[in-house]
Design a protein around this motif. Structure first.
Motif, PDB file in Angstrom:
ATOM      1  N   VAL A   1       1.057  -1.301  -0.008  1.00 13.48           N
ATOM      2  CA  VAL A   1      -0.073  -0.001  -0.009  1.00 13.48           C
ATOM      3  C   VAL A   1       0.874   1.338   0.064  1.00 13.48           C
ATOM      4  O   VAL A   1       1.875   1.187   0.400  1.00 13.48           O
ATOM      5  CB  VAL A   1      -0.958   0.071   1.148  1.00 13.48           C
TER       6      VAL A   1
ATOM      7  N   THR B   1      -4.713   4.825   1.377  1.00 14.01           N
ATOM      8  CA  THR B   1      -3.849   4.018   1.761  1.00 14.01           C
ATOM      9  C   THR B   1      -4.512   2.845   2.258  1.00 14.01           C
ATOM     10  O   THR B   1      -3.968   1.922   2.786  1.00 14.01           O
ATOM     11  CB  THR B   1      -3.165   4.902   2.658  1.00 14.01           C
ATOM     12  N   ASP B   2      -5.880   2.638   2.447  1.00 14.61           N
ATOM     13  CA  ASP B   2      -6.405   1.310   2.805  1.00 14.61           C
ATOM     14  C   ASP B   2      -6.564   0.501   1.724  1.00 14.61           C
ATOM     15  O   ASP B   2      -7.147  -0.729   1.637  1.00 14.61           O
ATOM     16  CB  ASP B   2      -7.772   1.568   3.457  1.00 14.61           C
ATOM     17  N   TYR B   3      -6.243   0.567   0.481  1.00 12.68           N
ATOM     18  CA  TYR B   3      -6.438  -0.060  -0.806  1.00 12.68           C
ATOM     19  C   TYR B   3      -5.069  -0.242  -1.243  1.00 12.68           C
ATOM     20  O   TYR B   3      -4.177   0.646  -1.168  1.00 12.68           O
ATOM     21  CB  TYR B   3      -7.192   0.583  -1.907  1.00 12.68           C
ATOM     22  N   GLY B   4      -4.811  -1.692  -1.343  1.00 16.62           N
ATOM     23  CA  GLY B   4      -3.466  -2.013  -2.047  1.00 16.62           C
ATOM     24  C   GLY B   4      -3.418  -3.316  -2.795  1.00 16.62           C
ATOM     25  O   GLY B   4      -4.648  -3.495  -3.474  1.00 16.62           O
TER      26      GLY B   4
ATOM     27  N   ARG C   1      -6.162  -6.896  -6.058  1.00 11.34           N
ATOM     28  CA  ARG C   1      -6.440  -5.552  -5.311  1.00 11.34           C
ATOM     29  C   ARG C   1      -7.177  -6.120  -3.821  1.00 11.34           C
ATOM     30  O   ARG C   1      -7.671  -7.113  -3.976  1.00 11.34           O
ATOM     31  CB  ARG C   1      -7.126  -4.699  -5.969  1.00 11.34           C
TER      32      ARG C   1
ATOM     33  N   ARG D   1      -8.678  -4.613   0.098  1.00 14.74           N
ATOM     34  CA  ARG D   1      -8.946  -3.398   1.061  1.00 14.74           C
ATOM     35  C   ARG D   1      -8.432  -3.937   2.411  1.00 14.74           C
ATOM     36  O   ARG D   1      -8.770  -5.124   2.665  1.00 14.74           O
ATOM     37  CB  ARG D   1     -10.382  -3.106   0.797  1.00 14.74           C
TER      38      ARG D   1
END
Ligand SMILES: [Zn+2]
Ligand SMILES: [Zn+2]
Ligand SMILES: [Zn+2]
Ligand SMILES: [Zn+2]
Length: 474
Positions: free
Chosen positions: A304, A320-323, A348, A350
């Motif tokens: 992230v 920044t909670d998704y990566g 991807r 969360r």
């Protein structure tokens, strides 16, 4: 506690006599210092050969680089050798308690009937001038005296009964790791003859190449990877504290399992799915994270972006909670423990919950997958039309001031994918906009909606004087 069993563990692995000025070799054998030490004098002992265990199971989907060059040999041991600190202290402790307990004269003669070890490789006569051991002599003299007394102690002599609690306490103290302050587990002895739990030593080496106790320079990380345990210390631990040793092992196994329960997260940069990424692991916390990853059947970790430093708003924090998950494709571990890692981004996610483990981020994640477009979504523009707009923009770049940007995209990430989902990430890579803006693509579950956002960025760029005037800076 069976003190006789402890004494039996303290014999030289070469001459089978009680250890005299013991020193522990890289193979894990503890021998009297008078034996030649390089290579190990014990028959059939193979010298330490550096890392041999494959880091990842061979049947996983991961391809490997050739193994790293062999670990640098430990510095040649010079004379006089350093005594194994822990074992020397334990010999002295047992000797002291024994003398106190038996009130025996300093020198006892071994009964003539005492059996010799059956398979001694050679016999020799040792003559010891045993002075009164009042602490004036140097360590070598002290150890000689201790060893002499030990070997002359009759096997039937009463040992230690009244002082058992005190012995147990002192022994526990000597057998504790100076890093974690718990009972040593898988004890490994350094060339400077200090012993630590194998895992503690690895973690210490992540931070510094020096011995945590004496500050001697230690051989590189790879020298201690899969390093043989100190066999004598391990026998002492199992003999003196069998239950505690098992409990330590179980607690460590649970700790390691917990560490793997959650997804390790590397907070570094924005990555989209379907692309290769080369990473350099050098921070101690991420080196530990990588080692734990590599113990998994399919080594992978999440990536992230870091939270923005200045004036982080709720919106930015949400990005920044998704990566993206990165699967490890190859690892080249350098001798000092740093690693070059090649990865492939897969899907991807969360972060639903995040925490910290030994300094790095861990999280409970949920994968994000595309879902069919809602019928409410207007049919136009279609995916093909949106992709055409993007291609037109790339052509504009190619003809304009920065043709190399498009060329680089082709070189690094391959030709434009035909699949609209993959195309949406591919084209976003080249846009000269902020990564936090690009990260808005990660939560979107529709290729068409992602393409619409990309086209929106392209329209904004085309409307900006600085872009259309050619002042674009990549
Ligand atoms: Zn020996
Ligand atoms: Zn050996
Ligand atoms: Zn430890
Ligand atoms: Zn040391």
């Amino acid at each position: 506690m069976d003190a006789h069993a402890l004494k039996a563990a303290l014999v030289c692995r070469v001459c089978d006599l009680p250890l005299l000025n013991p020193t522990t070799l890289p193979c894990g054998h503890t021998v009297c210092s008078i034996h030649p030490r390089v290579p190990c004098p014990r028959p059939q002992c193979s010298p330490h050969s550096g890392p041999s265990r494959p880091r990842i199971p061979p049947d996983s989907r991961v391809n490997y680089l050739p193994p790293p060059p062999p670990a640098p040999a430990p510095p040649p041991q010079q004379l006089p050798p350093k005594p194994d600190v822990t074992i020397s202290k334990i010999i002295a402790l047992l000797d002291r308690v024994n003398n106190h307990s038996t009130h025996s004269p300093t020198v006892r003669t071994r009964p003539d009937t005492a059996p010799s070890p059956p398979d001694r490789p050679f016999k020799r006569q040792r003559l010891y001038q045993v002075d009164d051991d009042d602490g004036d002599g140097d360590l070598l003299d002290h150890l000689r005296a201790s060893a002499a007394r030990q070997r002359e102690t009759a096997p039937y002599a009463p040992l230690l009964t009244p002082e058992q609690p005190s012995l147990e306490k002192e022994l526990l103290s000597e057998l504790s790791c100076e890093i974690c302050f718990m009972l040593l587990y898988n004890p490994v002895t350094t060339p400077c003859q200090h012993s630590f739990c194998a895992k503690c030593l690895h973690r210490s080496l992540d931070h510094s190449p020096l011995c945590p106790l004496c500050r001697d320079e230690l051989p590189g990380f790879s020298f201690f990877e899969d390093h043989p345990c100190n066999e004598t210390l391990e026998t002492l631990l199992v003999t003196a504290f069998p239950d505690m040793y098992i409990e330590r092992g179980e607690a460590l196994a649970i700790e390691e399992r917990d560490a793997r329960l959650d997804t390790p997260i590397f907070v570094c940069t924005l990555i989209f799915p379907g692309h290769p990424t080369a990473l350099h692991f050098f921070e101690p916390r991420y080196r530990l994270m990588l080692r734990r990853c590599l113990e998994q059947p399919i080594p992978a970790f999440g990536m992230v972006m870091p939270a923005r430093q200045a004036s982080g708003t709720g919106v930015q924090a949400a990005q920044t909670d998704y990566g993206t998950m990165l699967e490890v494709r190859s690892v080249q571990m350098l001798a000092d423990g740093r690693s070059m890692v090649e990865t492939w981004s897969t899907f991807r996610f969360r972060i639903l919950e995040r925490g910290t483990l030994d300094g790095y981020t861990v999280g409970r994640i949920e994968p994000i997958e595309d879902i069919p477009d809602s019928p409410a979504l207007p049919p136009a523009p279609s995916n093909t039309e949106l992709m055409d707009i993007c291609t037109g923009f790339l052509n504009q770049l190619r003809r304009g001031t920065a043709p190399w940007v498009v060329q680089r995209l082709n070189n690094v990430y391959g030709p434009p994918p035909a699949d609209p989902a993959a195309f949406s990430y591919w084209v976003a890579l080249v846009l000269p906009i902020d990564d936090y803006e690009k990260a808005k693509l990660l939560p979107i579950r529709s290729a068409r909606l992602r393409l619409r956002l990309v086209v929106h960025w392209i329209e904004q760029l085309n409307n900006n004087w600085w872009f259309t005037s050619g002042c674009v800076i990549f």
